[in-house]
Scaffold this motif. Structure first.
Motif: not given
Lengths: 99, 508
Positions: B148-156, B228-243
């Motif tokens: 989690x911590x490294x994935x969050x940082x990678x998105x940031x 679903x219905x706990x998916x609310x965070x996924x599209x913005x996270x996966x959609x805004x990170x680098x490829x």
């Protein structure tokens, strides 16, 4: 009858629930961070209480709590760093970012 | 173990190699030597994963590999364990790690980015490998947090405001999930005094404690798996990170928590599960397939389309649960539905990673990823559109891709049990995927508009290598469709051992 360990565990679960409620219902980011920490503390209390065995004290839960605290500190630091970054990009209203 | 060079001694290396790579990447920032070391460590990791997989496939007995770290056996020590399911996940991780590392070397060419990117990148793989090898409920928590911590940082690392806000939301979801998981583990430890998964699966009894533990562990892991219905965070996270980060998040990170869900539901906490709960997971999965496909069809940006497609495809994984009802503890792992889902995880992982790389290339070449303005990109980005099409074919389930075999196995499992609702869901889900994939392809091949002008030169060496990485993954998706049998054999390895023991008379 309520043993000491039971009182600790129930308090832990109460802390966890208050934190969960705070995380979901409070809009301010900093309070959300505190709420997650509170949930963590609740779990740690349950773990510490579970160390009580008849006659002896089980050291394993204490080791788990120590690890858990390290993880919680890292998570909190990362959250605060992200808030600062967003705040810097935002100018003023970084505190009121709601989900 | 009397055998000195037993393959199980390789297991800690899979955790150690990415950890060493993380340190090395701090010491050697952005030098030629640094690049070589990334390739070296990724190849080494793949080699070891292949060795472990092969030795698991070829050994005589069907026991799992266990390794006691530092010679301390469970319950005091923390064991590593390897069976067919973990081996498949480790192989997928290692393959994607190599391809995505090569891609990232060319994608992150600005020194500032790489300094922050590489250590986090390797820590993420440390966490993934540790999770797939963990045989201990608390060790899993540590691995989950590392991920989690490294994935969050990678998105940031992406640095845009959207990415930072997505990262913060992702962090809250991850922390909440981890804390729920930990409370579940604490409840189990309180009652049973054990953390070792295989020992636990033998002593768990149905009752209030194991129900609460299962509910908490499942809630935590479902949040992380974005059902679903706990998916609310996924599209913005996966959609805004680098490829490369989006690719690894969609292909591996969400699967890691699904992997744990399967372990807990089918094996460790099996006595606490009920038929109703299994059906409920299936229904949520079916809703995820429909809702994700619908949102992908509505998406205006290509990256969000792919992210919503992940929401839909994750739904298929949860069809595992209603299709394995009536099995015993650990028996679910030898069912046809489990083989299908295991196959599906690999096919989707490869296809989705390929798709995110293709979209990343298109976005870099065009300067944006608004679907409406992508007319005729097949002419300017032939390789990336080709990659997108092949990956899309696998998501739809067209032969001869890996996705076809996976869906065919899943359909077979559903038909065998005459559970027609799931058959219907699988078929309709395939149609949904076809709609959103062809929506993009029809725009990509539409030459009617004005000739497009890509903003940057997209034909230099880095762009070609990056396109090549996508094509390589697309080819792997196809190969996975052809090499069905060894994958299925490997999945059964070790996971079915308890079943064989139960089916009396079989000597191991």
């Amino acid at each position: 009858m309520l043993t000491q360990s039971m009182i600790y565990s129930l308090s832990g679960v109460t802390l966890f629930s208050i934190g969960l409620w705070g995380l979901i219902s409070v809009p301010q980011i900093l309070k959300k961070i505190m709420a997650v920490n509170m949930m963590g503390m609740g779990v740690f209390m349950v773990l510490v209480a579970s160390a009580e065995r008849p006659g002896v004290v089980d050291p394993v839960p204490h080791a788990m709590v120590l690890t858990g605290i390290v993880v919680a500190v890292a998570g909190t630091a990362l959250a605060l760093a992200l808030v600062c970054k967003i705040h810097a990009l935002n100018g003023v209203q970084g505190d009121n970012e709601d989900d | 173990m009397t055998d000195v060079v037993s393959p199980s001694t390789l297991m800690p290396a899979l955790v150690g190699i990415p950890l060493i790579a993380a340190v090395v990447s701090i010491l050697l920032p952005r030098t030629r030597l640094g690049d070589i070391s990334h390739i070296f460590f990724a190849s080494l990791q793949l080699t070891i994963a292949v060795c472990l997989g092969l030795s698991l496939l070829t050994k005589d007995s069907s026991a799992v590999y266990r390794y006691a770290l530092g010679g301390w056996q469970a319950p005091l020590g923390i064991d590593l364990a390897l069976d067919g399911f973990s081996a498949i996940m480790l192989l997928l991780t290692a393959i994607l790690c190599l391809v995505l590392t090569i891609y990232s070397m060319f994608f992150f060419r600005v020194p500032g980015d790489t300094k922050r990117f590489w250590p986090l990148w390797w820590l993420l793989f440390t966490g993934l490998n540790a999770l797939f090898l963990a045989a201990d409920a608390f060790n899993i928590f540590v691995a989950l947090e590392l991920i989690s911590l490294s994935a969050v940082s990678l998105v940031a690392v992406e640095g845009t405001r959207a990415a930072l806000i997505a990262a913060l939301r992702y962090l809250f979801v991850s922390l909440l999930g981890s804390v729920c998981y930990l409370l579940g583990v604490a409840l189990i430890y309180r009652s049973y005094g054990l953390l070792d998964l295989s020992s636990l699966s033998q002593v768990i009894l149905p009752g209030a404690v194991s129900w609460c533990a299962l509910a908490l562990i499942s809630l935590g892991l479902l949040l992380k798996t974005a059902l679903l219905p706990l998916h609310f965070w996924l599209p913005s996270t996966h959609g805004s990170a680098s490829p490369p980060v989006s690719a690894v998040l969609s292909a591996l990170v969400v699967k890691a928590s699904f992997y744990l869900l399967a372990r807990y539901w089918l094996d460790v906490l099996y006595p606490a599960t009920t038929g109703m709960a299994l059906q409920l997971l299936g229904v949520l999965g079916a809703c995820a397939i429909m809702w994700g496909s619908y949102q992908a069809l509505q998406a205006r940006r290509l990256k969000y389309l792919v992210a919503y497609s992940t929401v839909a495809q994750l739904g298929y994984l949860f069809l595992l649960f209603p299709l394995v009802t009536n099995a015993g503890p650990g028996m679910g792992f030898s069912s046809a539905a489990f083989q299908a889902v295991g196959y599906f995880i690999v096919a989707h992982g490869l296809a989705k990673a390929a798709m995110f790389l293709a979209v990343g290339n298109i976005k870099q070449g065009m300067g944006h990823d608004n679907i409406d303005q992508l007319k005729g990109i097949a002419a300017s980005h032939p390789l990336s559109v080709f990659t997108f099409a092949i990956a899309g074919a696998s998501l739809i389930g067209l032969p001869p891709s890996g996705g076809f075999i996976a869906k065919w196995l899943l359909l077979n499992a559903a038909i065998e049990q005459t559970q027609w609702l799931w058959v219907f869901v699988i078929v309709v889900g395939g149609l949904g995927a076809a709609l959103y994939v062809f929506r993009v392809l029809s725009i990509a091949f539409d030459n009617s508009g004005a000739p497009i002008k890509p903003e940057a030169a997209h034909n230099d060496v880095p762009a070609r290598v990056m396109a090549g990485c996508g094509v390589a993954l697309a080819v792997l998706v196809m190969l996975w469709g052809f090499s069905a049998q060894w994958g299925l054999d490997l999945l059964l390895e070790g996971t079915g051992s308890r079943v064989q023991q139960l089916a009396a008379g079989v000597t191991i």
